[in-house]
Each structure stands twice: as C-alpha cells, then as structure tokens.
Scaffold this active site. Structure first.
Site, PDB file in Angstrom:
ATOM      1  N   GLU A 116     -14.424  -9.483  13.552  1.00  0.00           N
ATOM      2  CA  GLU A 116     -14.880  -9.785  12.207  1.00  0.00           C
ATOM      3  C   GLU A 116     -15.442 -11.197  12.179  1.00  0.00           C
ATOM      4  O   GLU A 116     -14.873 -12.117  12.765  1.00  0.00           O
ATOM      5  CB  GLU A 116     -13.683  -9.573  11.269  1.00  0.00           C
ATOM      6  CG  GLU A 116     -13.524 -10.496  10.140  1.00  0.00           C
ATOM      7  CD  GLU A 116     -12.042 -10.672   9.804  1.00  0.00           C
ATOM      8  OE1 GLU A 116     -11.701 -11.734   9.281  1.00  0.00           O
ATOM      9  OE2 GLU A 116     -11.243  -9.755  10.080  1.00  0.00           O
ATOM     10  N   HIS A 163      -1.785  -7.984  11.235  1.00  0.00           N
ATOM     11  CA  HIS A 163      -1.684  -6.517  11.175  1.00  0.00           C
ATOM     12  C   HIS A 163      -0.521  -5.963  11.998  1.00  0.00           C
ATOM     13  O   HIS A 163      -0.747  -5.173  12.920  1.00  0.00           O
ATOM     14  CB  HIS A 163      -2.964  -5.860  11.702  1.00  0.00           C
ATOM     15  CG  HIS A 163      -4.238  -6.282  11.040  1.00  0.00           C
ATOM     16  ND1 HIS A 163      -5.479  -6.061  11.613  1.00  0.00           N
ATOM     17  CD2 HIS A 163      -4.482  -6.874   9.862  1.00  0.00           C
ATOM     18  CE1 HIS A 163      -6.427  -6.524  10.814  1.00  0.00           C
ATOM     19  NE2 HIS A 163      -5.853  -7.040   9.743  1.00  0.00           N
ATOM     20  N   TYR A 169       0.823  -1.227   0.000  1.00  0.00           N
ATOM     21  CA  TYR A 169       0.000   0.000   0.000  1.00  0.00           C
ATOM     22  C   TYR A 169       0.849   1.267   0.000  1.00  0.00           C
ATOM     23  O   TYR A 169       0.645   2.157  -0.840  1.00  0.00           O
ATOM     24  CB  TYR A 169      -0.959  -0.022   1.196  1.00  0.00           C
ATOM     25  CG  TYR A 169      -1.990  -1.115   1.022  1.00  0.00           C
ATOM     26  CD1 TYR A 169      -3.124  -0.884   0.262  1.00  0.00           C
ATOM     27  CD2 TYR A 169      -1.788  -2.386   1.549  1.00  0.00           C
ATOM     28  CE1 TYR A 169      -4.053  -1.895   0.049  1.00  0.00           C
ATOM     29  CE2 TYR A 169      -2.705  -3.404   1.349  1.00  0.00           C
ATOM     30  CZ  TYR A 169      -3.834  -3.150   0.601  1.00  0.00           C
ATOM     31  OH  TYR A 169      -4.732  -4.149   0.381  1.00  0.00           O
ATOM     32  N   ASN A 194      -4.764 -10.488   1.277  1.00  0.00           N
ATOM     33  CA  ASN A 194      -5.667 -10.103   2.373  1.00  0.00           C
ATOM     34  C   ASN A 194      -7.138 -10.275   2.011  1.00  0.00           C
ATOM     35  O   ASN A 194      -7.488 -10.554   0.872  1.00  0.00           O
ATOM     36  CB  ASN A 194      -5.331  -8.715   2.930  1.00  0.00           C
ATOM     37  CG  ASN A 194      -5.642  -7.583   1.983  1.00  0.00           C
ATOM     38  OD1 ASN A 194      -6.567  -7.649   1.196  1.00  0.00           O
ATOM     39  ND2 ASN A 194      -4.847  -6.531   2.077  1.00  0.00           N
ATOM     40  N   GLY A 195      -7.986 -10.108   3.036  1.00  0.00           N
ATOM     41  CA  GLY A 195      -9.419 -10.317   2.876  1.00  0.00           C
ATOM     42  C   GLY A 195     -10.135  -9.131   2.261  1.00  0.00           C
ATOM     43  O   GLY A 195     -11.359  -9.149   2.128  1.00  0.00           O
ATOM     44  N   ASN A 214      -9.171  -2.995  10.614  1.00  0.00           N
ATOM     45  CA  ASN A 214      -8.225  -3.488   9.609  1.00  0.00           C
ATOM     46  C   ASN A 214      -7.496  -2.282   9.008  1.00  0.00           C
ATOM     47  O   ASN A 214      -8.129  -1.271   8.704  1.00  0.00           O
ATOM     48  CB  ASN A 214      -8.976  -4.244   8.518  1.00  0.00           C
ATOM     49  CG  ASN A 214     -10.009  -5.183   9.108  1.00  0.00           C
ATOM     50  OD1 ASN A 214     -10.953  -4.736   9.741  1.00  0.00           O
ATOM     51  ND2 ASN A 214      -9.843  -6.461   8.932  1.00  0.00           N
TER      52      ASN A 214
HETATM   53  P1  FDA Z   1       2.863  -4.577   2.533  1.00  0.00           P
HETATM   54  O1  FDA Z   1       3.210  -5.686   3.445  1.00  0.00           O
HETATM   55  O2  FDA Z   1       1.543  -4.576   1.891  1.00  0.00           O
HETATM   56  O3  FDA Z   1       3.945  -4.507   1.359  1.00  0.00           O
HETATM   57  C1  FDA Z   1       5.314  -4.592   1.567  1.00  0.00           C
HETATM   58  C2  FDA Z   1       5.977  -5.197   0.338  1.00  0.00           C
HETATM   59  O4  FDA Z   1       7.401  -5.048   0.459  1.00  0.00           O
HETATM   60  C3  FDA Z   1       5.726  -6.685   0.150  1.00  0.00           C
HETATM   61  O5  FDA Z   1       5.265  -6.930  -1.149  1.00  0.00           O
HETATM   62  C4  FDA Z   1       7.082  -7.330   0.404  1.00  0.00           C
HETATM   63  O6  FDA Z   1       7.317  -8.502  -0.373  1.00  0.00           O
HETATM   64  C5  FDA Z   1       8.036  -6.229   0.007  1.00  0.00           C
HETATM   65  N1  FDA Z   1       9.349  -6.313   0.673  1.00  0.00           N
HETATM   66  C6  FDA Z   1       9.586  -6.535   1.989  1.00  0.00           C
HETATM   67  N2  FDA Z   1      10.904  -6.534   2.232  1.00  0.00           N
HETATM   68  C7  FDA Z   1      11.523  -6.309   1.056  1.00  0.00           C
HETATM   69  C8  FDA Z   1      12.906  -6.219   0.671  1.00  0.00           C
HETATM   70  N3  FDA Z   1      13.881  -6.328   1.570  1.00  0.00           N
HETATM   71  N4  FDA Z   1      13.182  -6.012  -0.649  1.00  0.00           N
HETATM   72  C9  FDA Z   1      12.184  -5.890  -1.558  1.00  0.00           C
HETATM   73  N5  FDA Z   1      10.865  -5.972  -1.244  1.00  0.00           N
HETATM   74  C10 FDA Z   1      10.546  -6.174   0.047  1.00  0.00           C
HETATM   75  N6  FDA Z   1      -5.828  -5.391   6.159  1.00  0.00           N
HETATM   76  C11 FDA Z   1      -7.031  -4.800   5.923  1.00  0.00           C
HETATM   77  O7  FDA Z   1      -7.144  -3.568   6.014  1.00  0.00           O
HETATM   78  N7  FDA Z   1      -8.112  -5.572   5.582  1.00  0.00           N
HETATM   79  C12 FDA Z   1      -8.036  -6.933   5.498  1.00  0.00           C
HETATM   80  O8  FDA Z   1      -9.027  -7.594   5.174  1.00  0.00           O
HETATM   81  C13 FDA Z   1      -6.790  -7.556   5.784  1.00  0.00           C
HETATM   82  N8  FDA Z   1      -6.650  -8.916   5.769  1.00  0.00           N
HETATM   83  C14 FDA Z   1      -5.404  -9.493   5.873  1.00  0.00           C
HETATM   84  C15 FDA Z   1      -5.248 -10.865   5.708  1.00  0.00           C
HETATM   85  C16 FDA Z   1      -3.983 -11.434   5.727  1.00  0.00           C
HETATM   86  C17 FDA Z   1      -3.825 -12.914   5.561  1.00  0.00           C
HETATM   87  C18 FDA Z   1      -2.842 -10.615   5.921  1.00  0.00           C
HETATM   88  C19 FDA Z   1      -1.461 -11.194   5.927  1.00  0.00           C
HETATM   89  C20 FDA Z   1      -2.996  -9.249   6.101  1.00  0.00           C
HETATM   90  C21 FDA Z   1      -4.263  -8.681   6.081  1.00  0.00           C
HETATM   91  N9  FDA Z   1      -4.434  -7.308   6.228  1.00  0.00           N
HETATM   92  C22 FDA Z   1      -5.675  -6.740   6.056  1.00  0.00           C
HETATM   93  C23 FDA Z   1      -3.289  -6.428   6.516  1.00  0.00           C
HETATM   94  C24 FDA Z   1      -2.793  -5.635   5.299  1.00  0.00           C
HETATM   95  O9  FDA Z   1      -2.642  -6.476   4.184  1.00  0.00           O
HETATM   96  C25 FDA Z   1      -1.446  -4.964   5.655  1.00  0.00           C
HETATM   97  O10 FDA Z   1      -1.660  -4.128   6.766  1.00  0.00           O
HETATM   98  C26 FDA Z   1      -0.888  -4.150   4.513  1.00  0.00           C
HETATM   99  O11 FDA Z   1      -0.631  -4.957   3.388  1.00  0.00           O
HETATM  100  C27 FDA Z   1       0.398  -3.445   4.916  1.00  0.00           C
HETATM  101  O12 FDA Z   1       0.735  -2.532   3.898  1.00  0.00           O
HETATM  102  P2  FDA Z   1       2.212  -1.986   3.770  1.00  0.00           P
HETATM  103  O13 FDA Z   1       2.229  -0.947   2.714  1.00  0.00           O
HETATM  104  O14 FDA Z   1       2.685  -1.593   5.130  1.00  0.00           O
HETATM  105  O15 FDA Z   1       3.133  -3.234   3.342  1.00  0.00           O
END
Ligand code: FDA
Length: 489
Positions: free
Chosen positions: A347, A428, A15, A104-105, A466
């Site tokens: 949820e 999260h 995001y 994610n969901g 979330n």
């Molecule tokens: P995010 O984690 O999205 O992206 C980081 C990216 O950086 C990844 O693609 C990763 O591979 C990459 N990366 C990491 N280290 C790196 C490196 N050293 N070099 C290169 N690339 C690298 N939230 C919500 O609001 N509603 C929901 O329904 C859900 N449901 C849910 C289900 C499940 C199973 C999970 C795991 C999570 C959720 N979430 C959620 C949480 C939500 O998905 C999460 O909060 C956000 O994706 C976080 O966004 P960010 O931008 O912080 O990082």
C-alpha cells in the site's frame, strides 16, 4: 446492578461483533454488547489528529504510540489506539465502540479469489464472491475515489508520485476502495465542510468522513431497538456453568482506567468478538485460571497477515517530493501478488507530518510462509514469533525497495526504521481460532454448545489484503447459518 442476566452477550464491538449484533437484532433477538473502550459518539469528545494528539490518541498511555509519531506526551485517557508489545512484534488495535474501524485506514479490499480459495479450501467461494463480499461492501459503504479528483488534488501528490515511481520500476498498481466517503472528501478539499482526512485525522479517529462501524452496522443494529451497548466494560474471565450457560467476570472503568464497579453477567449464548488478540487472551486466560474447556489447537495457526513496513528516503527530493499536505486515506497500492518469486501487495501510505519529509512509506502485505502461535503463561499472553517468521517478507521488501531505488533514486528509509525495515509493525493480527479447526464450520467453538467466536481470529494468519472486508463477509456467512440452524433459539 452487579449481577445481570442477558440471553445473548457479544464481547467486543469491532467488525465481527457489529455484524453479529445486526443480524441477531434483525432476527428479533435481544443482545447486550460489552466493549472495554469508550463510546466516542455518545461522549461528544472530539477525536484528535496526528499533529495535535489529545484524549483519543492512546489507550491509557503517557506517550503517543502511533508509528513515527511517538514523540508527544499524553495524559492517560481511554483513547482509541492501543499497542500490545511482544518480544518480536508490536500489534496495534482499536479500542472503543466500533473497534478497529475507529483507528484504521478504511481500506476495503476484497481478497483475490484464487488466494481466498487457497486459504479457505472448504468454503464455497462462489457464494462468497456473489453474496457475502458484495453484502459486506454494501453495508460498509465502500466507495472509490474519482480519478479526476485524484489527478488534481495536492493532498494526493504522494499517491501520484508513488504510482509513477512504481510504474517506472516495472510494477503494476491498483486503486484501493475505502469506507471514507470520497464525496465528503471532495467537499473538504473545497472547504465546504470541516476537514478530517485532510486534517491528519485517522489513527486517533476521524471526526468526519469515515464510515466507521458506529455509523453503519452498529447504528443499524441500535435502530432495531434490540441492542444495548455497555462501553467501558472489560471482560476478564469466561466461566461455563453446569447448565451450559456462561458467567462473565467484568469490570467497569472510568475514563482514567480506574475500576468503578465489578459486575457479573450471565447469558445462555455467548459470542466472543474481542478481536484476534482480545479473543485469544480471554479464551486462553479463562482456560488457565478456571479450566474453561478450549480446543487443543487454540492459539495455533496465527500470523501477522504478512505485514511488513518499509520506506524510502530520497537523497534529493523529487520535483517537490510527495508534498507537505497529505490525505490520511490511502487509495493506491503496488500489486505484485502474481510474481511467483516475490508475491506481495504494498500500500502506498501517507506520512502526513505537516512538512515534506522526502519519504515514501509502504505497508507491505505478504504471504505468511511460517505461521506463529499465541499462548498464555505466567498471567501473560505471549506470541511465538521471531525473525524466522518474517524472513521471506524481508526478502520481498528488500527486492521491492532496491528495484524502486534503482529506477527512481533514493535509499532505504533509515530515518523511519532502525535498519530500514519495520518487521515488527503489525496492524493485522489474524488466526489462532481458525474456522473449521478450533471451531465448527460456522464459528462455534469446539467443546462448547453455546459459545461462538466471530472475528479476525477465524482467518488462518493470512488473507493477502487488508482484512476487514473478509472479517465482515465471514461473519455474515457464519451468523446467517447459525441463525438458520436455530443456534440462538
Ligand atoms: P476489532 O479489533 O475490530 O474489535 C474488537 C473489539 O473488542 C475492540 O473494540 C476491543 O476494545 C474489544 N475488546 C477486546 N477485548 C475485550 C474485553 N476483554 N472486554 C471487552 N471488550 C474487549 N484493516 C483493513 O481492512 N483496512 C485498513 O485500512 C486497516 N488499517 C488498519 C490500521 C490500523 C492502525 C490498525 C490497528 C488496523 C488496521 N486494519 C485495517 C485492521 C482492522 O482494523 C482489523 O483487522 C479489524 O478491526 C479486526 O476486526 P475484529 O472484529 O477482529 O476486532
């Protein structure tokens, strides 16, 4: 090419990374994005579903890692779901172009304004609720299920039963918006299009229906012609040079995880958006191995957003239980946030195991009364977190389950969790590089002139719902101000 120069580099395509990329590209800036995961859209490889896990199911794992579905073997592949295991907490994250949006969901929830103000007392909440949250919801294509469809659709029996039971126990429920396209879902129900949410697809990726970031922000950014995304590129270390530019040590892998090239990237401006755990690891490790300056409070003020999984088993399945067919997309929750004794939001989650398992599953979101911290020692990331951090969450879960069982029958879900509770399940992770604490008011890392952190690590461990709508709104706010202040000139 092993030594690459780029004016602006973004690490991570979740995001924070996707929003930053779009706004910079629209402002005419050339951006290179480095993502360790794969570009699934480009690869043509389909995502797999919960009942037939395949290539997308795990990040280089030999066994599936989805909670409750971890009994299948896998051939290692750069899949979309990863799990980071710490002593008292397991943290699931998304890997691939689109980050967490792939797994994610899709629940797209705007926090309660009163709680947003409490968490971010220094932000202008009027601006957020009038500008940045609406902008986030619009770009993410947030929509709501129709009540008529919800009422009649057998795939949502688990929701209807969950709501009825909650009401019977005296709880209030709420509808939860989502980025999954509900008009697509209505067509999949009628078998007019291929099924995705109704075919147990979600945590290993959705082949259809879900508006993940590759379909929204990232696609728009690519359409400007200013964005280049390099997938399967993992950043190992950040170095700051004498002229205040940055040099990144990067390794490129193949889909089996084997290194196929070592590369160096140089940039004037760096945005770290590797997700809370990825960002903290990169910054803390770079500090440990080559003295990258970091603020003293980096890693502090971290939390699990009050994530606490729990569930109930019915001794005798209710009139047919929750059904063998379940949509993977949750649309309802129990809203108990305003109860001063037991504030939580739960949820009503699906458990699409292909049969009626007479089990109700809930992902609770609580306040985080005691924050944890993240640090780096002996070449490893560690999380300072134990049962004392989740004590109040456990009390809330116990209260909720007991009240539900008294009104409706059932027992704590011992089938799903060792002791009926999943305190260690975290989707999260938030905080550790908190806005206005470890960064300036717009995400510029302290002790740095050209390094910005824009992702979930800016949120101090809790937001009450979330988190991705908040991550998007915060990034919209930060990047708008950073661009206006000529930080990328
Ligand atoms: P995010 O984690 O999205 O992206 C980081 C990216 O950086 C990844 O693609 C990763 O591979 C990459 N990366 C990491 N280290 C790196 C490196 N050293 N070099 C290169 N690339 C690298 N939230 C919500 O609001 N509603 C929901 O329904 C859900 N449901 C849910 C289900 C499940 C199973 C999970 C795991 C999570 C959720 N979430 C959620 C949480 C939500 O998905 C999460 O909060 C956000 O994706 C976080 O966004 P960010 O931008 O912080 O990082």
């Amino acid at each position: 090419e092993k030594n690459i120069d780029a004016p602006i580099i973004i690490i991570g395509s979740g995001y924070g990374g996707a929003v930053s990329a779009l706004r910079l590209c629209e402002a005419g800036k050339k951006v290179v994005m480095l993502e360790m995961g794969m570009n699934w859209g480009k690869s043509g490889i389909p995502y797999s579903n919960l009942l037939k896990p395949d290539k997308s199911a795990g990040w280089l794992k030999t066994k599936t890692i989805a909670p409750f579905f971890n009994i299948f073997s896998l051939k290692p592949f750069t899949g979309v779901l990863d799990r980071l295991d710490f002593e008292h907490i397991n943290i699931w994250v998304g890997r691939g172009v689109g980050g967490g949006s792939l797994v994610n969901g899709g629940m797209a929830v705007t926090p309660k304004e009163s709680y947003f103000k409490e968490v971010f007392p220094n932000l202008d909440s009027d601006k957020f609720y009038n500008i940045y949250f609406p902008r986030a919801r619009q770009e993410l294509k947030v929509n709501i299920i129709s009540e008529e469809f919800l009422k009649e659709c057998p795939f949502y029996k688990f929701t209807r039963v969950g709501e009825e039971e909650a009401h019977k126990a005296g709880f209030k429920t709420m509808r939860i918006p989502n980025v999954y396209d509900f008009s697509y879902m209505e067509k999949e129900y009628k078998n007019e299009v291929p099924r995705s949410a109704f075919n147990t697809e979600v945590i290993y990726g959705n082949n259809h229906g879900k508006n993940s970031l590759d379909k929204t922000y990232l696609q728009k950014a690519l359409d400007t012609g200013n964005l280049e995304i390099l997938d399967l590129h993992s950043v190992d270390e950040i170095n700051v040079n004498q002229d205040k530019s940055y040099t990144l040590k990067v390794h490129q892998i193949d889909t089996l995880g084997k290194t196929i090239a070592e590369k160096t990237f140089n940039c004037k401006k760096l945005i770290v958006a590797a997700g809370t755990m990825g960002t903290l690891k990169l910054l803390l490790k770079s500090n440990a191995v080559n003295n990258l300056p970091i603020p003293e409070n980096l890693g502090k003020n971290w939390g699990n957003n009050g994530n606490f999984m729990t569930g109930r088993n019915w001794v005798k399945p209710l009139s047919g239980g929750t059904g063998a067919k379940q949509s993977t997309i949750p649309v309802a929750g129990v809203d108990n946030w305003n109860d001063p004794e037991h504030p939580f939001f739960a949820e009503i989650a699906p458990l699409p195991m292909g049969m009626d398992v007479a089990t109700a599953l809930y992902l609770q979101i609580n306040r985080v009364d005691k924050k944890g911290s993240v640090y780096y020692v002996d070449d490893n990331l560690k999380v300072n977190w134990d049962a004392s951090n989740t004590q109040k969450m456990r009390e809330n879960a116990d209260y909720f389950i007991k009240k539900m069982n008294r009104a409706n029958g059932g027992t704590r879900a011992h089938l799903l969790f060792d002791n009926g509770f999943g305190a260690n399940i975290c989707y999260h992770p938030l905080g550790g590089c908190v806005l206005g604490e470890a960064t300036n008011e717009f995400g510029k890392l302290k002790n740095h002139d050209h390094l910005f952190v824009l992702d979930g690590s800016l949120i101090p461990g809790t937001i009450g719902v979330n988190p991705f709508v908040t991550i998007v709104a915060l990034t919209e706010y930060c990047i708008e101000n950073l661009i206006q202040n000529n930080e990328f000139a």
